[in-house]
Design an enzyme around this catalytic site. Structure first.
Site, mmCIF file in Angstrom:
data_model
loop_
_atom_site.group_PDB
_atom_site.id
_atom_site.type_symbol
_atom_site.label_atom_id
_atom_site.label_comp_id
_atom_site.label_asym_id
_atom_site.label_seq_id
_atom_site.Cartn_x
_atom_site.Cartn_y
_atom_site.Cartn_z
ATOM 1 N N GLY A 56 -40.540 17.660 133.168
ATOM 2 C CA GLY A 56 -40.337 17.623 134.613
ATOM 3 C C GLY A 56 -38.883 17.814 134.993
ATOM 4 N N TYR A 57 -38.016 17.137 134.283
ATOM 5 C CA TYR A 57 -36.582 17.236 134.559
ATOM 6 C C TYR A 57 -36.059 18.640 134.246
ATOM 7 C CZ TYR A 57 -31.563 16.206 134.119
ATOM 8 O OH TYR A 57 -30.198 16.210 134.241
ATOM 9 N N ALA A 58 -36.431 19.164 133.076
ATOM 10 C CA ALA A 58 -35.971 20.500 132.688
ATOM 11 C C ALA A 58 -36.486 21.559 133.647
ATOM 12 C CB ALA A 58 -36.412 20.814 131.254
ATOM 13 N N SER A 82 -37.051 21.186 136.808
ATOM 14 C CA SER A 82 -36.273 21.116 138.049
ATOM 15 C C SER A 82 -34.895 21.736 137.875
ATOM 16 C CB SER A 82 -36.165 19.665 138.533
ATOM 17 O OG SER A 82 -35.328 18.879 137.694
ATOM 18 N N LYS A 83 -34.295 21.562 136.720
ATOM 19 C CA LYS A 83 -32.969 22.145 136.481
ATOM 20 C C LYS A 83 -33.054 23.634 136.152
ATOM 21 C CE LYS A 83 -30.178 18.615 137.062
ATOM 22 N NZ LYS A 83 -29.105 18.643 138.078
#
Length: 241
Positions: free
Chosen positions: A148-150, A152-153
């Site tokens: 999820g974090y990757a 978004s980035k």
């Protein structure tokens, strides 16, 4: 005198970036989300480094608050030359267990927030300036639990060259810095010592990055010396792959 707006500047990488830019002679607007006392600490550090500074509270996903932050830069210092978007949210989970509310929170800060900052910067940064976003080397490393974090980035990295091309003719650079494991609260929270030690051994330099390591790269990209670098994602991670 160049003027910089730095988001997420009350701690971690953002704070180190604000101090590095202050030391390089910039006036700095210290953007923060929730801790006025921590932001004022950054203001003091920037002043000690030789720059002028004021704090501005702004949720990066709130276009009105972001416009107000840029307004403050214009009122206090006369305009904006450098924008660094270091604000970010990281919530880790395997895809199968990911709470979609957490995904929405990350995307609001990391994607919408980056676009809101990018839009205001594209409108306000003076010709000859620089815009720098902060991503993560996990976009390439692809560790479990970071999907999820990757994701978004990854959106931030996809925007970088497009925005640089859209600003053709104004002599404004747009770049992204993608840190590897860096000793900040954002990275360290929730990790046991064995995990931290393992990650610290991954780069050939055999240590975690420090916020100052990342700040030095950002300050270079914001300087005349770094102005030929444009539309790039710079993986500042000590060689971890």
């Amino acid at each position: 005198m160049a003027v910089a707006v730095v988001t997420g500047a009350s701690r971690g990488i953002g704070r180190s970036v604000a101090v590095a830019l202050g030391a390089a002679g910039h006036d700095v607007v210290v953007g923060y989300a929730g801790s006025p006392s921590a932001a004022e600490e950054t203001v003091s550090l920037v002043r000690e480094a030789g720059g002028r500074a004021v704090a501005a509270q702004a949720d990066v996903a709130d276009e009105g608050a972001v416009a107000g932050m840029f307004d403050l830069a214009a009122k206090e210092f006369g305009g904006v030359d450098v924008v660094v978007n270091s604000a970010g949210l990281m919530l880790l989970s395997p895809v199968a267990d990911l709470d979609l509310a957490d995904l929405d929170r990350m995307h609001r800060t990391n994607i919408r927030g980056s676009f809101v900052i990018a839009r205001e910067a594209a409108r306000r940064v003076r010709d000859g300036g620089a815009i720098v976003f902060v991503s993560t080397s996990v976009v390439g490393l692809q560790f479990p639990a970071y999907a999820g974090y990757a994701a978004s980035k990854g959106a931030v990295e996809a925007m970088t060259l497009i925005l640089a091309r859209e600003l053709r003719g104004r002599n404004i650079t747009v770049n992204t810095v993608a840190p590897g494991p860096t000793a900040t609260d954002l990275f360290l929270d929730g990790k046991d010592q064995a995990t931290i030690d393992h990650l610290a051994k991954q780069p050939p330099l055999e240590r975690l990055g420090q916020p100052e390591d990342i700040a030095g790269v950002v300050a270079f990209l914001a300087s005349p010396a770094g102005h030929w670098v444009n539309g790039q994602t710079v993986r500042a991670n000590g060689g971890i792959i």
